[in-house]
Design an enzyme around this catalytic site. Structure first.
Site, short mmCIF file in Angstrom:
data_model
loop_
_atom_site.label_atom_id
_atom_site.label_comp_id
_atom_site.label_asym_id
_atom_site.label_seq_id
_atom_site.Cartn_x
_atom_site.Cartn_y
_atom_site.Cartn_z
CD GLU A 184 37.90 19.80 74.91
OE1 GLU A 184 37.08 19.60 74.01
OE2 GLU A 184 37.78 19.33 76.05
CD GLU B 256 38.76 14.52 73.31
OE1 GLU B 256 37.51 14.68 73.24
OE2 GLU B 256 39.46 15.07 74.16
#
Length: 1010
Positions: A460, A527
């Site tokens: 991220e 994820e």
């Protein structure tokens, strides 16, 4: 030696992140004798500095003792602190939990690389030591395995070096600064530095020396770096071993490589005479080898031995070696020639008392738990772990995505919106060296672990040239592995950064859309299944894609363990604290509680579903045998017993152990003969594969796969109504139905059943009422169930009884209550209670819905019995809690627990403890007295039996806020909505697991005395 003068300005200088730090190198062991290497004894060339250090804490740099490192500076009056350990968990400062935002958000208006001046805690550490005897006359180095986030180092008053990067080793040469006798080591640790902008992971913000610290020396000739290339040929059966060495010190006269198998037999060896260079590359043909995989983690032992001119051993290096191939074939990732499916989890290093300073015992518990529950892969979210973790993954057999220490989430995503106006590192060349340093440190340390299949560029951090360069560095340095990065999903200009399509929390339909549009890369969910609180519902929708699409290659659940910290409440009682509980602001509160394992390292009920859906071997039984589908890539079923059990109404009546030889990637039908069934009723056939022998991670008998088949043998005659009659008394206010040793009362005024009294024991403490609300789960809150369906909360608290009807039949009497609800004039709910001559009740509950109403969280009837009645004996789906979208891993059987056990350990109290498929449950006191609730096998109910109501749970933010226990709350439901889990911030429960309010719903159950 670089004589740079240390300055605090380095903390905000992007170009300064390592001063006098030694080059990163492999994490291999080394010994001064081959005997030590063979025995793999503790390294005598190391000396631990773990333990008690002198310590001073300052809130900001201006307050720090600036000259504490000087030899004469007194520290006798300082505090003590344990190393390794976090400063904030040892009484200094406070921990802070934030997810995406930077921890100073709202306090300091700054942009990278600036850091707060008013709050940047400084830990000043001092350790006195004497160089051990085995290091006398040799070079002496120091290794800090993990320091968060930047530190300066002095020895005996002289500056040694500086380093950033919290999660890879920082090592320095102490030799020029050592003195005979006592030495003063001084370390100044800053919580915030330039590196803090790169470490915006979803975790607690700590600081300090949180991993091991040790001195080490090396032999006169030393392998300072080792890179093993254990390659397989195109048949994946023959191995070639290549070894790249970097040497330091005196040149050895010869170098020997010897490769031994697991039995200690030499299978290959070679030797070389050095030519004077510091770099050597040797190779040897290993012949036919056993490949390494998670299914069979076969390891060889390589010994690299250096000899001096007299032929004496100078140094011996033992290195575990796994021959394996990981490659992309036709746009699909393959391990040793077979398509791989990652059945993975994201794992933070965490201990509820020690934070990220976890122990060997923690890691052993974790690796065994992962293996026992059919997980085969771990992503090290979002930083390199301790070296021991990779060794365990090598030995136990776990695939690893090794992720570098990088996340800049708050620089480009604000409250979910992509806004990269000041994103780092993006295309900013000044950030390239500090980012690349983190990549190099990870690769150089971890490169020899066969368990690591993929390097990850980080997490991220958006996308840009800087990260693309890192990805290309990975490929150039180590072509044997692939490269992962999810962030290109948000900026396709840099799509080449990742070798695979990696997304977070994509819905199953979105994944299918990608896979159906001629994709160029295989897909993984780095994820998925956000396991916050009561979650992991609908996971089957993801695992069902595994066999449907070759390019779907699995995913990694978020995440492994709840990140919560043991704290004491105002009364001195320990509880599990989350963000905000330390008065930490900014904070993201309980968003750190996403584990399939509780913080105390106990498996949560969610693991039941994970273990089943991650099974490599599927078992599909029927009454004559079982279909065994072996989805292993390499291993057959020889290691397991096939155990067949037949249950009648929950009681085991037959058991048999069989052998099943089903090769990997094949299926077979194994026939068996069950005993002749002479009784009517419900039968459950349980079939499992259990380990024949103990392994490193489980005892013999451990169940690895499970399947069940349930069938009914119908009753030959209708159920017989109890003999006898009842005495009915209709008073002005109450209706009583009485028998020889029971009395059951209904109130026209209260509009409900008010008493079930068996032999003088009152079972109704609080009367039953229709229930339409459950204590909202974290996922419910995330998709605003309370906002959308909150009217059902009020409807559960208030109702209006509009009629009471008594009807008498031969041997029974029925009282029916009709209710109107404020939510809609069109909704009608009825509860009909039929009392029989033996005191048993049949309860029928009906809901007639209306249009334009919000979805129902639950449709149930709830009442309370005295708290003394808290022992539960179930015949239902279990043994752990389950819901309509999380019941694949549950099985029909008998099991026992207490009401308190059904308040699951989710850190914020919420709906938990439900069981689907309830045929019966007995609720008893210590004397086996109480009631039994039952329902037909063809129309089972759901039950939640707990010490607390939905409203008590709803009102508590911590378990210590729950009231003292006075009742056992019995909730019998016709249906409860699923728990969901695609994410916890907006993803609804899948449609088939919701309860539309515009339909007619009905259920029934029976109450009888024990």
């Amino acid at each position: 030696m670089n004589e740079m003068k240390p300055t605090i300005s380095w903390l905000t200088d992007v170009s300064v992140f390592a001063v006098n730090r030694l080059p990163a190198h492999s994490d291999h062991r080394y010994y001064e004798s081959i005997d030590g290497a063979v025995a793999e004894a503790p390294m005598s060339l190391r000396h631990s500095l773990n333990g008690s250090w002198k310590f001073n804490y300052s809130v900001k740099p201006a307050d720090r003792p600036k000259h504490f490192y000087e030899v004469e500076h007194p520290v006798d009056g300082w505090n003590n602190i344990e190393v390794p350990g976090h400063i904030q968990l040892q009484g200094f400062g406070k921990p802070q939990y934030v997810n995406t935002m930077y921890p100073w958000d709202g306090h300091n208006d700054i942009r990278p690389p600036a850091i707060p001046e008013d709050h940047n805690p400084v830990g000043s550490y001092v350790k006195y030591f004497q160089a051990p005897a085995q290091m006398q006359g040799k070079p002496v180095y120091i290794s800090f395995q993990g320091v968060e986030s930047a530190f300066y180092l002095w020895l005996n008053g002289t500056f040694v070096g500086y380093s950033e990067d919290s999660f890879t080793p920082s090592e320095f040469d102490l030799t020029p600064y050592l003195v005979e006798g006592e030495n003063k080591l001084a370390v100044e640790v800053y919580q915030r530095s330039t590196g803090s902008w790169l470490e915006d992971q979803d975790f607690w913000r700590f600081s300090g020396i949180f991993r091991d610290v040790y001195l080490y020396t090396v032999p006169s000739s030393h392998v300072r770096d080792l890179f093993v290339h254990a390659e397989l040929d195109s048949s994946y059966t023959k191995g070639t071993l290549g070894v790249d060495l970097k040497l330091s010190g005196a040149k050895p006269s010869s170098i020997k490589l010897e490769l031994k198998d697991a039995a200690g037999l030499t299978i290959a060896e070679t030797a070389a005479v050095p030519d004077g260079s510091d770099h050597y590359s040797l190779s040897v043909n290993a012949g036919t080898v056993t490949p390494w995989s998670a299914e069979k983690p076969y390891l060889y032992m390589l010994y690299v031995t250096l000899y001096d001119q007299e032929g004496h051993v100078v140094e011996a290096v033992p290195q575990r070696v796994g021959f394996r191939s990981f490659e992309m074939i036709d746009k699909v990732m393959h391990i040793n020639g077979k398509r791989i499916v990652f059945k993975g989890v994201n794992r933070h290093e965490f201990n509820s008392r020690r934070g990220r300073s976890i122990t060997k015992e923690d890691m052993l518990w974790d690796i065994r738990t992962i293996k026992r529950n059919n997980l085969n892969a771990v992503r090290t979210s979002h930083y390199p772990n301790q070296s021991l973790w990779y060794e365990l993954c090598d030995i136990y057999g776990v695939y690893v995505i090794d992720e570098m220490n990088l996340e800049t989430h708050g620089s480009w995503q604000k409250m979910g919106a992509v806004e990269p106006s000041w994103n780092i590192p993006e295309n900013k060349p000044e950030w390239q060296p500090i980012v690349m340093d983190r990549a190099i440190s990870m690769v150089e340390r971890d490169k020899n672990h066969p368990s690591i299949l993929i390097w990850s560029v980080g997490n991220e951090a958006y996308a840009g040239e800087v990260l693309l360069n890192v990805s290309n560095y990975f490929r150039e340095t180590d072509p044997s592995r692939l490269v992962h990065y999810e962030g290109v999903f948000h900026n396709r200009t840099y799509d080449a950064t990742s070798d695979m399509e990696s997304r977070m929390y994509a819905k199953p339909a979105d994944i299918e859309q990608y896979l159906n549009e001629n994709p160029q890369k295989p897909y993984i969910s780095c994820e998925y299944m956000h396991a916050m609180g009561n979650s992991v519902g609908g996971m089957h929708k993801y695992t069902e894609l595994e066999q449907k699409y070759a390019m779907y290659q699995g995913g990694f659940i978020w995440d492994y363990i709840d990140q919560v910290i043991v704290k004491k409440d105002r009364y001195g009682k320990e509880f599990l604290a989350y963000g905000g509980d330390f008065d930490d602001r900014a904070t993201d509160y309980n968003f750190c509680t996403n584990g399939i394992v509780y913080a105390d390292r106990k498996e949560s009920p969610k693991m039941q579903e994970v273990k089943f859906l991650y099974q490599n071997i599927k078992l599909i039984p029927d009454r004559t045998g079982v279909k065994v589908i072996n989805e292993n890539l390499f291993e057959g079923t020889d290691a397991y017993d096939l155990v067949v059990k037949l249950h009648h109404e929950g009681r085991e009546i037959f058991k048999k152990s069989l052998k099943a030889a089903v090769a990997a990637q094949s299926e077979a039908y194994v026939s068996f003969e069950l005993p002749t069934v002479t009784e009517s009723g419900e039968f459950a056939l349980h079939v499992s594969l259990n380990l024949k022998e103990a392994t490193l991670w489980a005892d013999a008998g451990h169940e690895i796969s499970f399947g069940q088949h349930v069938f009914l043998v119908e009753e030959t005659s209708a159920a017989v109504q109890p003999e006898g009659d009842v005495r009915v008394v209709e008073g002005d206010v109450n209706i009583g139905v009485h028998g020889r040793d029971f009395s059951i009362m209904f109130s026209k005024q209260a509009g409900t059943l008010t008493s079930v009294n068996y032999s003088g024991r009152e079972m109704i403490a609080i009367p039953p009422a229709p229930l339409f609300w459950r204590a909202t789960t974290d996922n419910d809150k995330g998709f605003a169930l309370g906002f959308d369906s909150g009217a059902w909360f009020a409807a559960s608290l208030t109702r209006k009884c509009v009629s009471v009807e008594l009807t008498k039949q031969e041997g029974s009497a029925t009282v029916t209550f009709s209710y109107k609800l404020s939510i809609s004039a069109e909704v009608l709910v009825t509860a009909a209670y039929t009392v029989f001559a033996d005191g048993s009740l049949n309860v029928k509950v009906r809901y007639e819905g209306a249009e334009d109403l919000p979805k129902l969280p639950i449709f149930a009837l709830s009442f309370k019995v005295p708290a003394d009645y808290h022992h539960l004996d179930w015949y239902a789906m279990g043994p752990n809690e389950n819901y309509i979208d999380r019941a694949f891993g549950a099985r029909l059987g008998e099991f026992q627990n207490d009401a308190a056990d059904n308040v699951s350990g989710y850190v914020v109290p919420q709906e938990s403890g439900n069981r689907t498929g309830v045929r019966r449950v007995s609720i008893s006191n210590d004397y086996a007295q109480g009631i039994r609730i039952s329902a037909p096998a063809t129309q089972p109910v759901e039950c939640n039996i707990s010490p607390y109501t939905a409203f008590e749970l709803e009102s508590a933010n911590h378990h210590y806020e729950l009231p003292n226990v006075h009742y056992t709350v019995v909730t019998v439901a016709g249906r409860q909505m699923g728990v969901g889990g695609d994410d916890s911030w907006g993803a609804p429960v899948h449609g088939e697991y919701l309860i539309p309010a515009n339909q007619t719903l009905a259920f029934e159950f029976n109450i009888a005395r024990l």
